[in-house]
Design a protein around this motif. Structure first.
Motif: not given
Length: 436
Positions: A364-374
């Motif tokens: 799934q490809v989406c816009a940045r939403r905040g709080g993401e972790v890699l």
């Protein structure tokens, strides 16, 4: 007062000289409206290309703004058939949504059509003449234009790889009319040419006629002034290009501290020149003054100045010039297999993403939403916000990020162009992707 354009060469000589400047084998195009001046230009061009064989085409842009446009198209087809010149007719939609006025919107639509049909390295001839130049000069002066605007129409310039030339620019309308009648040429008169609500028509019928009643060679003098201002504008362009090279040669990005070492007029000149190199619209004088004030003040990511067709942002001691940046909608999302070109609102994503296992996956490809972790190899789990700061990504670029998820985990982050900025452990970017 002696006429500035005395002893004008014969029209066919002007056309022959223009043809001699085109590269052998390259196509010559004539922008054909169906009016007297463009019909005459095409007739002269056809004669020259018979004597010195060159591929010749005509391009007619149908604006669809009035019923007479159909008459113009019919005449263009008849004339080209009579002269044996291939004709391309392009129907356009004139979009005045930018608030630039019908005349400017129609001009933009024409140039879009030129870019669509005329190949890089080919030549387009426009039929503007001395009277058109005088009108353009006066209109620019009434708008309070600077040197670039007062230079009016250049005799020769490039436009997205196309050479645009005006072989008749130094010729008075009366001389063109005499030649057209001598050739028993047929043309169509534009009924809107007499409508005085259009600025150019008002200048043509009311202002220039009054000037010539007192000064018979007024139009020739104004056109000559435009040519002299054009020379001055060329010298200023050379100065701005010199300054640009001194500041690193990147028109899209200038160092503010170095820019401030220039005088204020020289800064404005350089910024306008950079925008021209980037193919962006120039800002009104007030917006440019606002930008110059911000150059001497804030340099954070929030300081910026925008205008229709362009934008300037100050960030980390740099001035960035760009088209108004697009941003992904917060709810945008699409499924992707990771191995095919992916269309997005920001352009086509042409790089892939594959799991180390080699298994087919659904992403799934989406816009940045905040709080993401890699989860990165050798670094473990890291917050995306801190990682983006490490990469020096600008605030406006962060709104364009593509974030790729798999099984509720972020596996890659990047912009449409270039390599992936970040790829999680267990994933890699293949050397190529297939079509859709």
């Amino acid at each position: 007062m002696a006429p500035p354009y005395k002893n004008t060469p014969a029209l066919q000589d002007l056309i022959d000289d223009a043809l001699a400047q085109t590269a052998p084998g390259r196509c010559v195009w004539v922008a054909l409206s169906g009016g007297m001046d463009s019909s005459l230009l095409l007739s002269l061009a056809a004669d020259a290309c018979r004597r010195v064989p060159r591929p010749l085409f005509a391009l007619h842009v149908h604006h669809g703004l009035q019923s007479a446009n159909d008459d113009f198209e019919r005449h263009c087809r008849w004339l080209c058939s009579r002269l044996g010149v291939p004709l391309i007719v392009e129907h356009v939609c004139v979009d005045n949504g930018r608030g630039e006025g019908v005349e400017a919107a129609a001009r933009r639509a024409r140039y879009d059509a030129f870019a669509q049909h005329i190949g890089c390295g080919e030549t387009l001839w426009l039929a503007q003449h001395q009277n058109d130049q005088a009108e353009t000069f006066l209109l620019a002066a009434l708008r309070g234009s600077g040197v670039a605007g007062l230079a009016s129409m250049p005799r020769r310039r490039t436009f997205f790889g196309i050479t645009i030339e005006r072989p008749l620019l130094g010729v008075a309308l009366t001389q063109l009319e005499e030649e057209a009648h001598k050739q028993r040429l047929v043309w169509v008169n534009d009924p809107t040419n007499s409508e005085l609500q259009f600025d150019r028509n008002y200048v043509r019928h009311r202002v220039l006629n009054a000037l010539e009643a007192r000064w018979p060679h007024a139009q020739a003098a104004l056109a000559r002034s435009a040519g002299l201002v054009g020379e001055a504008a060329g010298l200023l362009d050379e100065l701005a290009d010199h300054d640009l090279m001194q500041l690193g040669g990147q028109p899209q990005q200038l160092t503010v501290s170095e820019l401030l070492q220039l005088s204020e007029p020289r800064r404005r000149l350089l910024i306008r020149r950079c925008l021209t190199h980037l193919g962006l619209a120039l800002p009104p004088a007030r917006r440019l003054a606002t930008l110059d004030a911000q150059l001497q003040g804030r340099t954070d990511g929030q300081a910026h100045v925008s205008w229709p067709g362009g934008e300037a942002r100050l960030w980390r001691g740099k001035l960035f010039l760009m088209a108004p940046p697009l941003a992904l909608a917060g709810d945008w999302q699409v499924e992707w297999c990771g191995q095919k070109v992916l269309p997005t609102p920001l352009g086509n994503l042409r790089r892939g993403l594959v799991a180390d296992s080699g298994q087919a996956v659904s992403l799934q490809v989406c816009a940045r939403r905040g709080g993401e972790v890699l989860h990165l190899a050798e670094r473990g789990r890291r917050g995306l916000k801190r990682l983006l700061q490490e990469h020096g990504l600008s605030p406006w670029q962060r709104k364009q990020l593509l974030v790729v998820w798999h099984d509720n985990a972020v596996v890659a982050v990047g912009l449409v162009d270039g390599e992936w900025l970040l790829v999680a452990q267990g994933w890699y970017q293949p050397s190529s992707v297939s079509g859709r």
